[in-house]
Design an enzyme around this catalytic site. Sequence first.
Site, PDB file in Angstrom:
ATOM      1  N   HIS A 186      -1.865  -9.031   1.965  1.00 23.03           N
ATOM      2  CA  HIS A 186      -1.639  -7.714   2.475  1.00 23.03           C
ATOM      3  C   HIS A 186      -2.616  -7.641   3.505  1.00 23.03           C
ATOM      4  CE1 HIS A 186       0.123  -3.796   3.221  1.00 23.03           C
ATOM      5  NE2 HIS A 186      -0.375  -3.257   2.042  1.00 23.03           N
ATOM      6  N   SER A 204       0.735  -1.233   0.016  1.00 23.36           N
ATOM      7  CA  SER A 204      -0.053  -0.026  -0.024  1.00 23.36           C
ATOM      8  C   SER A 204       1.058   1.214  -0.004  1.00 23.36           C
ATOM      9  CB  SER A 204      -0.959   0.026   1.063  1.00 23.36           C
ATOM     10  OG  SER A 204      -0.097  -0.401   2.484  1.00 23.36           O
ATOM     11  N   HIS A 242       6.992 -13.095  10.653  1.00 20.37           N
ATOM     12  CA  HIS A 242       7.252 -11.488  10.137  1.00 20.37           C
ATOM     13  C   HIS A 242       8.347 -11.582   9.045  1.00 20.37           C
ATOM     14  CE1 HIS A 242       7.540  -7.354   9.435  1.00 20.37           C
ATOM     15  NE2 HIS A 242       6.168  -7.076   9.994  1.00 20.37           N
TER      16      HIS A 242
HETATM   17  C1  LIG Z   1       4.439 -12.988   7.742  1.00 19.51           C
HETATM   18  C2  LIG Z   1       4.958 -14.009   6.747  1.00 19.51           C
HETATM   19  C3  LIG Z   1       4.368 -13.844   5.223  1.00 19.51           C
HETATM   20  C4  LIG Z   1       6.661 -13.667   6.425  1.00 19.51           C
HETATM   21  O1  LIG Z   1       6.931 -14.759   5.646  1.00 19.51           O
HETATM   22  P1  LIG Z   1       8.584 -14.903   5.377  1.00 19.51           P
HETATM   23  O2  LIG Z   1       9.324 -13.657   5.468  1.00 19.51           O
HETATM   24  O3  LIG Z   1       8.860 -15.793   4.064  1.00 19.51           O
HETATM   25  O4  LIG Z   1       8.983 -15.685   6.604  1.00 19.51           O
HETATM   26  P2  LIG Z   1      10.129 -16.722   6.874  1.00 19.51           P
HETATM   27  O5  LIG Z   1      11.512 -16.181   6.237  1.00 19.51           O
HETATM   28  O6  LIG Z   1      10.191 -16.909   8.348  1.00 19.51           O
HETATM   29  O7  LIG Z   1       9.835 -18.059   6.415  1.00 19.51           O
HETATM   30  C5  LIG Z   1      10.619 -19.286   6.265  1.00 19.51           C
HETATM   31  C6  LIG Z   1       9.552 -20.422   6.254  1.00 19.51           C
HETATM   32  O8  LIG Z   1       8.796 -20.523   7.542  1.00 19.51           O
HETATM   33  C7  LIG Z   1       7.521 -20.667   7.191  1.00 19.51           C
HETATM   34  N1  LIG Z   1       6.762 -19.949   7.960  1.00 19.51           N
HETATM   35  C8  LIG Z   1       6.778 -18.438   8.356  1.00 19.51           C
HETATM   36  N2  LIG Z   1       5.877 -18.125   9.451  1.00 19.51           N
HETATM   37  C9  LIG Z   1       5.051 -19.205   9.475  1.00 19.51           C
HETATM   38  C10 LIG Z   1       3.937 -19.228  10.198  1.00 19.51           C
HETATM   39  N3  LIG Z   1       3.246 -18.333  10.841  1.00 19.51           N
HETATM   40  N4  LIG Z   1       3.514 -20.581  10.350  1.00 19.51           N
HETATM   41  C11 LIG Z   1       4.031 -21.730   9.515  1.00 19.51           C
HETATM   42  N5  LIG Z   1       5.130 -21.598   8.948  1.00 19.51           N
HETATM   43  C12 LIG Z   1       5.685 -20.162   8.767  1.00 19.51           C
HETATM   44  C13 LIG Z   1       7.320 -19.994   5.928  1.00 19.51           C
HETATM   45  O9  LIG Z   1       6.052 -20.288   5.246  1.00 19.51           O
HETATM   46  C14 LIG Z   1       8.531 -20.642   5.191  1.00 19.51           C
HETATM   47  O10 LIG Z   1       8.337 -21.864   4.679  1.00 19.51           O
HETATM   48  P3  LIG Z   1       8.912 -22.341   3.360  1.00 19.51           P
HETATM   49  O11 LIG Z   1      10.341 -22.233   3.677  1.00 19.51           O
HETATM   50  O12 LIG Z   1       8.158 -23.655   3.313  1.00 19.51           O
HETATM   51  O13 LIG Z   1       8.461 -21.620   2.321  1.00 19.51           O
HETATM   52  C15 LIG Z   1       4.986 -15.816   7.159  1.00 19.51           C
HETATM   53  O14 LIG Z   1       5.824 -15.328   8.550  1.00 19.51           O
HETATM   54  C16 LIG Z   1       3.557 -15.970   7.539  1.00 19.51           C
HETATM   55  O15 LIG Z   1       3.022 -16.324   6.419  1.00 19.51           O
HETATM   56  N6  LIG Z   1       2.772 -15.630   8.276  1.00 19.51           N
HETATM   57  C17 LIG Z   1       1.411 -16.148   8.518  1.00 19.51           C
HETATM   58  C18 LIG Z   1       0.597 -15.195   8.171  1.00 19.51           C
HETATM   59  C19 LIG Z   1       0.541 -13.826   8.534  1.00 19.51           C
HETATM   60  O16 LIG Z   1       0.606 -13.753   9.786  1.00 19.51           O
HETATM   61  N7  LIG Z   1       0.546 -12.704   8.011  1.00 19.51           N
HETATM   62  C20 LIG Z   1       0.392 -11.454   8.244  1.00 19.51           C
HETATM   63  C21 LIG Z   1       1.681 -10.622   8.362  1.00 19.51           C
HETATM   64  S1  LIG Z   1       1.895  -9.139   8.961  1.00 19.51           S
END
Ligand SMILES: CC(C)(COP(=O)(O)OP(=O)(O)OC[C@H]1O[C@@H](n2cnc3c(N)ncnc32)[C@H](O)[C@@H]1OP(=O)(O)O)[C@@H](O)C(=O)NCCC(=O)NCCS
Length: 432
Positions: A270, A240, A316
């Site tokens: 998002h 955004s 995150h």
């Molecule tokens: C926020 C988010 C998208 C960040 O993604 P990211 O930067 O790729 O996070 P990471 O580097 O820690 O990810 C590494 C691995 O851990 C996994 N992981 C991260 N958060 C996770 C969670 N809450 N539950 C399960 N697995 C998770 C990722 O899917 C990724 O798996 P992969 O290697 O099989 O693709 C991710 O933590 C997530 O999907 N969280 C849940 C959704 C959420 O809360 N979204 C709102 C964000 S403000």
Amino acid sequence: MLLKERLEAIIPGWRDRQRTLAKQHGDVVIDQVHMRQILGGMRGVKSLVTDISYVDPYEGIRFRGHTIPEVLEKLPKPSEDAMPYVGGLYWLLLVGDFPTEEEALSIEAEWKKRNQVPQHVFDLLKGFPSDTHPMTLFAAAVLALQPESVFAKRYKEGMKKTEYWEPMLEDALNLTAKLPVIAAFIYRLKYKGGDFIAPDPDLDWGANFAHMMGVENLKYRDLSRLYFILHSDHESGNVSAHTTYLVSSALSDIYYSFSAAMDGLAGPLHGLANQNCLYWLQGVMNAFGGVPTHEQMRKYAWDTLNSGQVIPGYGHAVLRRTDPRYKAQYEFALKHMPEFDLFQTAKVAYEVIPDVLKEHGKAKNPWPNVDALSGTLQQYYGVTESDFYTVMFGVGRALGVTANTVWARALGHPIERPKSVTTAMLEEEIKG
Ligand SMILES: CC(C)(COP(=O)(O)OP(=O)(O)OC[C@H]1O[C@@H](n2cnc3c(N)ncnc32)[C@H](O)[C@@H]1OP(=O)(O)O)[C@@H](O)C(=O)NCCC(=O)NCCS
């Protein structure tokens, strides 16, 4: 206007700083771009400048250098135990210093003067099919305000580049003044049979939103102020914020830029994450017939992970600790709704999930983020229509992104034009 005078005084200094960097140090290398970043959503590429907020991996978001607890403590408040005026935060974001009470109230007064929404915008919203998503209505309403743009008018008449920020500030104040009115109108149109509530001239921006929503519990006014402050800004790279910046870099006015940003916020990756968190917590409660035990929560979390899904509200991209925006909401809930069963469930989740995620070993950050609790708090006050939550996120996000566009004009930032390459060119690179 107090705000304009302050900005007039400080803009020349910032212009000098950025001009010196560009002219005298233009060749300094700031970052290197890796193949995985080009193919991976430009993740982490340092290519934007903003002085309004910065996400520290350990302390979370800082607004103008200040942490969330500091901001909540130091901004002027309607009373000792209340949440701060959102007008004070807007001053902080735009000017860079904590406002005095007079300065914070001067923004609130500007907003009150400018919150009249033209009838054609309401008529447009009423004309949409009743099953239209509230974000579609919100983005459409913002775009419908575009004929009001002072920037577009002044640009057509011809003005000096150094003056661009002045009509942009007018537009930013005019737009942000109207957003709570538009958002509450959409809520009442969609979910309360079109029984609208007019703004109360005695209330501040955040409290007025709560009033126009029709929520009777007066503590919802505090939650609204808190919610808008917490969602206001998160650096410039998120969808955004970056959309607003990109569109406005073409000298499009704030209405074009912000409505485009809201189209991005409407995306499931998002602005919709908070809904998923709520559904997940409600799913836990349905599975166990109420607040789960720690063992039940553990099992549910593992079942989610084993079925290949993420646990919403945890993890995150940048942060490596509990999000301070989560903490602020947690403290609010602890104070105002400690017995609420959905909050109790969220609390058990907080006590169980970080260990589960550590054991699982994938997520770089096992701690909760801003979205983990925000829906729970809304549910407590009876705002149960979760499709609407993204609209509230948008109202808050307007504060940060409009402040950024004012500064982009003040500093004469150019149109964005990154370079693209072909897949064959990338393949060529690995051949050396
Ligand atoms: C926020 C988010 C998208 C960040 O993604 P990211 O930067 O790729 O996070 P990471 O580097 O820690 O990810 C590494 C691995 O851990 C996994 N992981 C991260 N958060 C996770 C969670 N809450 N539950 C399960 N697995 C998770 C990722 O899917 C990724 O798996 P992969 O290697 O099989 O693709 C991710 O933590 C997530 O999907 N969280 C849940 C959704 C959420 O809360 N979204 C709102 C964000 S403000």
